[in-house]
Scaffold this motif. Structure first.
Motif, PDB file in Angstrom:
ATOM      1  N   MET A   1       0.297  -0.641  -0.063  1.00 25.70           N
ATOM      2  CA  MET A   1      -0.102   0.168  -0.122  1.00 25.70           C
ATOM      3  C   MET A   1       0.951   1.205  -0.239  1.00 25.70           C
ATOM      4  O   MET A   1       1.859   1.118   0.563  1.00 25.70           O
ATOM      5  CB  MET A   1      -0.934  -0.129   1.325  1.00 25.70           C
ATOM      6  CG  MET A   1      -1.674   1.233   1.106  1.00 25.70           C
ATOM      7  SD  MET A   1      -3.012   1.614   2.770  1.00 25.70           S
ATOM      8  CE  MET A   1      -1.288   1.873   3.922  1.00 25.70           C
ATOM      9  N   ASN A   2       0.931   2.131  -0.720  1.00 24.76           N
ATOM     10  CA  ASN A   2       1.243   3.283  -0.884  1.00 24.76           C
ATOM     11  C   ASN A   2       0.107   4.262  -0.497  1.00 24.76           C
ATOM     12  O   ASN A   2      -1.162   4.476  -1.257  1.00 24.76           O
ATOM     13  CB  ASN A   2       2.021   3.888  -1.711  1.00 24.76           C
ATOM     14  CG  ASN A   2       0.815   3.663  -3.207  1.00 24.76           C
ATOM     15  OD1 ASN A   2       0.539   4.278  -3.688  1.00 24.76           O
ATOM     16  ND2 ASN A   2       1.386   3.202  -4.263  1.00 24.76           N
ATOM     17  N   MET A   3       1.030   5.425   0.303  1.00 27.03           N
ATOM     18  CA  MET A   3      -0.214   7.390   0.248  1.00 27.03           C
ATOM     19  C   MET A   3       0.619   7.743  -0.270  1.00 27.03           C
ATOM     20  O   MET A   3       2.054   8.312   0.354  1.00 27.03           O
ATOM     21  CB  MET A   3      -0.956   6.793   1.436  1.00 27.03           C
ATOM     22  CG  MET A   3      -0.315   6.963   3.197  1.00 27.03           C
ATOM     23  SD  MET A   3      -0.259   7.522   4.679  1.00 27.03           S
ATOM     24  CE  MET A   3      -1.159   8.837   3.958  1.00 27.03           C
ATOM     25  N   TRP A   4      -0.147   9.658  -0.529  1.00 29.59           N
ATOM     26  CA  TRP A   4       0.690  10.335  -0.691  1.00 29.59           C
ATOM     27  C   TRP A   4       0.340  11.491   0.256  1.00 29.59           C
ATOM     28  O   TRP A   4      -0.655  11.358   0.782  1.00 29.59           O
ATOM     29  CB  TRP A   4       0.286  11.000  -2.104  1.00 29.59           C
ATOM     30  CG  TRP A   4       0.530  10.281  -4.202  1.00 29.59           C
ATOM     31  CD1 TRP A   4      -0.521   9.087  -4.085  1.00 29.59           C
ATOM     32  CD2 TRP A   4       1.623  10.842  -4.182  1.00 29.59           C
ATOM     33  NE1 TRP A   4       0.495   9.146  -4.669  1.00 29.59           N
ATOM     34  CE2 TRP A   4       1.554   9.780  -5.380  1.00 29.59           C
ATOM     35  CE3 TRP A   4       2.852  11.368  -3.715  1.00 29.59           C
ATOM     36  CZ2 TRP A   4       2.390   9.706  -6.369  1.00 29.59           C
ATOM     37  CZ3 TRP A   4       4.009  11.589  -5.230  1.00 29.59           C
ATOM     38  CH2 TRP A   4       3.552  10.756  -6.428  1.00 29.59           C
ATOM     39  N   VAL A   5       1.779  11.672   0.632  1.00 29.49           N
ATOM     40  CA  VAL A   5       1.531  12.956   2.145  1.00 29.49           C
ATOM     41  C   VAL A   5       1.535  14.770   1.513  1.00 29.49           C
ATOM     42  O   VAL A   5       2.747  14.582   0.547  1.00 29.49           O
ATOM     43  CB  VAL A   5       2.345  12.666   3.499  1.00 29.49           C
ATOM     44  CG1 VAL A   5       2.438  14.063   3.943  1.00 29.49           C
ATOM     45  CG2 VAL A   5       2.242  11.635   3.131  1.00 29.49           C
ATOM     46  N   PRO A   6       0.653  14.800   1.846  1.00 31.06           N
ATOM     47  CA  PRO A   6       0.149  16.345   0.930  1.00 31.06           C
ATOM     48  C   PRO A   6       2.148  17.520   1.468  1.00 31.06           C
ATOM     49  O   PRO A   6       2.631  17.104   2.333  1.00 31.06           O
ATOM     50  CB  PRO A   6      -0.140  17.259   1.827  1.00 31.06           C
ATOM     51  CG  PRO A   6      -1.394  16.587   2.411  1.00 31.06           C
ATOM     52  CD  PRO A   6      -0.362  14.756   2.362  1.00 31.06           C
ATOM     53  N   SER A   7       2.177  17.844  -0.228  1.00 31.85           N
ATOM     54  CA  SER A   7       4.079  18.594   0.225  1.00 31.85           C
ATOM     55  C   SER A   7       3.528  19.436  -1.104  1.00 31.85           C
ATOM     56  O   SER A   7       2.556  19.714  -2.151  1.00 31.85           O
ATOM     57  CB  SER A   7       4.635  17.513  -0.319  1.00 31.85           C
ATOM     58  OG  SER A   7       4.759  17.236  -1.779  1.00 31.85           O
TER      59      SER A   7
END
Length: 208
Positions: A45-51
């Protein structure tokens, strides 16, 4: 998991190699190139962190293009557009020129970006797959012009240049260039559709 550096001196050099065990996680900094594969069947599983870099990417995706993606008659316009965008960026923010690589100051930022896309595509071609596309022979500092432009192309070019001009104060310049490379490769992929392959993409940019 491989993580790669993104510096003009060592573009694409492998920096870290990480082996993940069940239950492990790795945090990849924004803008870092990486490759991941499993040695055996697994679920990940992957997730994007706001940046900031993710915000720039989203803004880029909302900018209207001055031509129809997928129309073969605009192949040359697509390549000239990429060159014009990068040349305009370096005109507005000259301190970004080094981030485009060693040849950007002489050949132009647009030519440097196309050359990097060319290098990346050629590097992933399997040796057993023939790709009879001659290397580019374009003169240095070739101008990306649009003689029939009614202002639409210029408006899109300026939108992207202004976007990068604003965010370059918060995002590492090399990360922005890497993002522009990925953005253009994405346009090529969408434009070619079902025939999108490294060889097809390479052929398109080398013909124009």
């Amino acid at each position: 998991c491989f993580l790669y550096s993104s510096t003009p001196e060592h573009p694409g050099d492998e920096t870290f190699r990480i082996a993940l065990e069940p239950g492990d996680a790795v945090v990849i900094p924004p803008g870092w190139w990486h490759a991941v594969w499993a040695e055996q069947p697994s679920v990940g599983m992957n997730m994007w962190v706001p940046s900031d870099i993710l915000s720039v990417s989203k803004f880029l995706g909302r900018i209207s293009l001055p031509f129809a993606i997928g129309d073969a008659s605009v192949d040359a316009e697509l390549v000239r557009f990429a060159r014009a965008v990068c040349d305009r960026i370096c005109g507005v923010v000259p301190q970004m020129i080094p981030a485009f690589g060693a040849g950007a100051a002489e050949a132009g930022c647009g030519a440097a970006l196309i050359a990097e896309v060319d290098r990346r595509l050629a590097g992933v071609l399997p040796p057993e797959v023939p790709c009879p596309v001659a290397p580019p022979n374009a003169p240095a500092n070739a101008t990306a012009s649009f003689p029939d432009d009614d202002g639409t192309v210029a408006a899109s070019v300026d939108q992207i240049a202004k976007l990068v001009g604003v965010w370059q104060q918060r995002v590492h310049h090399v990360s922005l260039v890497m993002l522009l490379i990925d953005y253009f490769e994405g346009l090529l992929h969408s434009h070619l559709g079902a025939v999108s392959s490294p060889c097809a993409m390479l052929g398109l940019i080398r013909r124009h």
